[in-house]
Scaffold this active site. Structure first.
Site, PDB file in Angstrom:
ATOM      1  N   HIS A  36       0.841  -1.213   0.000  1.00 37.53           N
ATOM      2  CA  HIS A  36       0.000   0.000   0.000  1.00 37.53           C
ATOM      3  C   HIS A  36       0.869   1.253   0.000  1.00 37.53           C
ATOM      4  O   HIS A  36       0.576   2.223  -0.700  1.00 37.53           O
ATOM      5  CB  HIS A  36      -0.893   0.042   1.250  1.00 37.53           C
ATOM      6  CG  HIS A  36      -1.852  -1.097   1.382  1.00 37.53           C
ATOM      7  ND1 HIS A  36      -1.737  -2.059   2.349  1.00 37.53           N
ATOM      8  CD2 HIS A  36      -2.955  -1.425   0.678  1.00 37.53           C
ATOM      9  CE1 HIS A  36      -2.736  -2.928   2.244  1.00 37.53           C
ATOM     10  NE2 HIS A  36      -3.488  -2.567   1.231  1.00 37.53           N
ATOM     11  N   ARG A 194      -3.826 -10.337   3.961  1.00 39.79           N
ATOM     12  CA  ARG A 194      -4.239 -11.685   4.374  1.00 39.79           C
ATOM     13  C   ARG A 194      -3.050 -12.551   4.808  1.00 39.79           C
ATOM     14  O   ARG A 194      -3.261 -13.615   5.395  1.00 39.79           O
ATOM     15  CB  ARG A 194      -5.033 -12.370   3.261  1.00 39.79           C
ATOM     16  CG  ARG A 194      -6.408 -11.738   3.061  1.00 39.79           C
ATOM     17  CD  ARG A 194      -7.300 -12.552   2.140  1.00 39.79           C
ATOM     18  NE  ARG A 194      -8.681 -12.090   2.191  1.00 39.79           N
ATOM     19  CZ  ARG A 194      -9.224 -11.235   1.325  1.00 39.79           C
ATOM     20  NH1 ARG A 194      -8.507 -10.737   0.333  1.00 39.79           N
ATOM     21  NH2 ARG A 194     -10.498 -10.861   1.454  1.00 39.79           N
TER      22      ARG A 194
HETATM   23  P1  AMP Z   1      -6.428  -3.908  -0.456  1.00 40.36           P
HETATM   24  O1  AMP Z   1      -6.273  -3.113   0.800  1.00 40.36           O
HETATM   25  O2  AMP Z   1      -6.001  -5.316  -0.353  1.00 40.36           O
HETATM   26  O3  AMP Z   1      -7.798  -3.734  -1.083  1.00 40.36           O
HETATM   27  O4  AMP Z   1      -5.417  -3.256  -1.501  1.00 40.36           O
HETATM   28  C1  AMP Z   1      -5.460  -1.885  -1.787  1.00 40.36           C
HETATM   29  C2  AMP Z   1      -4.570  -1.625  -2.966  1.00 40.36           C
HETATM   30  O5  AMP Z   1      -3.241  -2.007  -2.657  1.00 40.36           O
HETATM   31  C3  AMP Z   1      -4.983  -2.435  -4.212  1.00 40.36           C
HETATM   32  O6  AMP Z   1      -4.868  -1.616  -5.361  1.00 40.36           O
HETATM   33  C4  AMP Z   1      -3.974  -3.551  -4.213  1.00 40.36           C
HETATM   34  O7  AMP Z   1      -3.728  -4.076  -5.505  1.00 40.36           O
HETATM   35  C5  AMP Z   1      -2.755  -2.854  -3.672  1.00 40.36           C
HETATM   36  N1  AMP Z   1      -1.809  -3.837  -3.137  1.00 40.36           N
HETATM   37  C6  AMP Z   1      -2.067  -4.823  -2.243  1.00 40.36           C
HETATM   38  N2  AMP Z   1      -0.963  -5.580  -2.045  1.00 40.36           N
HETATM   39  C7  AMP Z   1       0.004  -5.069  -2.826  1.00 40.36           C
HETATM   40  C8  AMP Z   1       1.369  -5.409  -3.083  1.00 40.36           C
HETATM   41  N3  AMP Z   1       1.953  -6.448  -2.498  1.00 40.36           N
HETATM   42  N4  AMP Z   1       2.070  -4.649  -3.952  1.00 40.36           N
HETATM   43  C9  AMP Z   1       1.476  -3.590  -4.580  1.00 40.36           C
HETATM   44  N5  AMP Z   1       0.196  -3.216  -4.384  1.00 40.36           N
HETATM   45  C10 AMP Z   1      -0.531  -3.949  -3.531  1.00 40.36           C
END
Ligand code: AMP
Length: 288
Positions: A36, A194
C-alpha cells in the site's frame, strides 16, 4: 487528517480544486503494508494532494468469506499515512457509505456497477460471485466522493485493475488509473493483508505461488510458449499443503485466453494455504 464523513472530504477537496491542486486517491481496505505504501508514494510523486481511503467494503465479500475477521488496524494505518505525508485518510463507516441499504452482497436495494460477464466470470470472479460488482460499486462511489485526478491500484490485483480501467473507459469517468508494481517480501511472497492469517510455516508454503510464476516466466524465456505445457510445470511445486484454485495464462490487457503465450501474457495464480486464499501474478516479459 483522519476524516469519517463524506461531506468533509468533499469540502476539503473542493478547496484544493479551487487552488488548482491535483488530487490522487489510493483506495485500500486498511491493514496497510509496504505494498500500500508504494501506491501512496507514487501518488505523492504524481499529485499535489493525496487521499487514502481505508474501508473494508462489505459488499465485495461473499457470505462465507472473511469480512468479519479481516484485519482492522486504523490507528496504525493513520500513523503510517502520516509518515508518508498523506493529506487525508478517509475512513467511513459502512453506514456512511451505504446508508440504509443492505450491506452484504445483494442488489435488492442498492444501485450496483456490474462489469461485463466476460471479465467477472473468470479467474477470481469464478469463485467470488459478485465480488467485482462490489469492488466496482465502491470504487465508483469513492471516485464520486473524492473526484480525484488520479487513482492508484496495485498489479497484485491485476484482474481488478483491468476491470476498473474498463469501467472508467465505458462510463467516461475522468480519472487516470495508474497501476503500480507488486511489492514482495525478500522471500518472494507478495505482500497482502491476508498474510497475517498465515503461520510461519504457512508463509513458507505460500512461497510456492511466486515460485510457480517465476518458473513459468523462466520457461517462457527459454522458448516454451504452449500454455498447457507452461501450466503443467506448476505440478512439481505443489504438495498437500496447497489447494490450487486456478493457474491461468491470459492477455495482460484483456484477460483473453490463449493457447500460445506471448510477450503480452500474464500468468495468474490463486491458491489456498492453511485455508487462506492467496493470489499472485507475473508478466511473462519484463515489467514486474
Ligand atoms: P487492499 O487493501 O487489499 O484492497 O489493496 C489496496 C490496494 O493495494 C490495491 O490496489 C492492491 O492491488 C494494492 N496492493 C495490495 N498488495 C500489494 C502489493 N503487495 N504490492 C502492490 N500493491 C498492492
Amino acid at each position: 487528517m483522519l476524516i469519517h464523513k463524506i461531506e468533509e472530504v468533499r469540502a476539503q477537496v473542493k478547496e484544493w480544486k479551487k487552488e488548482g491542486l491535483s488530487v490522487g486517491l489510493v483506495p485500500t481496505m486498511g491493514a496497510l503494508h509496504a505494498g500500500h505504501l508504494s501506491l501512496i508514494k507514487k501518488a505523492k510523486e504524481t499529485c499535489d494532494k493525496v487521499v487514502v481511503s481505508d474501508f473494508v467494503n462489505p459488499i465485495q465479500f461473499g457470505p462465507s468469506e472473511d469480512f468479519d475477521k479481516y484485519p482492522r488496524t486504523l490507528d496504525e494505518d493513520v500513523r503510517l499515512c502520516s509518515g508518508e505525508d498523506v493529506d487525508i485518510v478517509f475512513a467511513p463507516s459502512a453506514d456512511e457509505m451505504y446508508g440504509g441499504n443492505k450491506i452484504r452482497l445483494s442488489n435488492d436495494t442498492l444501485t450496483y456497477v456490474c462489469p461485463p460477464f466476460f471479465y467477472v466470470n473468470t479467474l477470481c470472479g469464478k469463485s467470488r460471485t459478485g465480488h467485482f460488482d462490489g469492488v466496482c460499486t465502491v470504487v465508483l462511489k469513492l471516485f464520486n466522493i473524492v473526484q480525484p485526478d488520479y487513482a492508484f491500484f496495485g498489479q497484485k490485483d491485476a484482474q481488478q485493475v483491468i476491470i476498473i480501467k474498463k469501467m472508467v473507459n465505458d462510463l467516461n469517468v475522468p480519472i487516470n488509473i495508474i497501476q503500480c508494481p507488486i511489492i514482495r517480501e525478500e522471500s518472494g511472497l507478495a505482500l497482502s493483508s491476508r498474510n497475517k492469517y498465515l503461520t510461519e510455516q504457512g508463509k513458507k508454503d505460500a512461497l510456492v505461488l511466486s515460485k510457480i510464476l517465476n518458473n513459468i516466466k523462466t520457461c517462457y524465456s527459454k522458448g516454451i510458449t504452449d500454455v498447457s505445457a507452461l501450466k503443467e510445470t506448476a505440478y512439481s511445486f505443489l504438495t498437500d499443503k496447497h489447494d490450487m484454485e486456478y493457474l491461468e495464462i491470459v492477455d495482460r490487457d484483456t484477460l483473453e485466453n490463449k493457447t500460445k503465450a506471448d510477450d503480452n501474457s500474464i500468468a495468474l495464480i490463486a491458491c489456498r494455504v492453511e485455508n487462506v486464499r492467496l493470489i499472485d501474478n507475473i508478466y511473462l516479459k519484463e515489467e514486474n
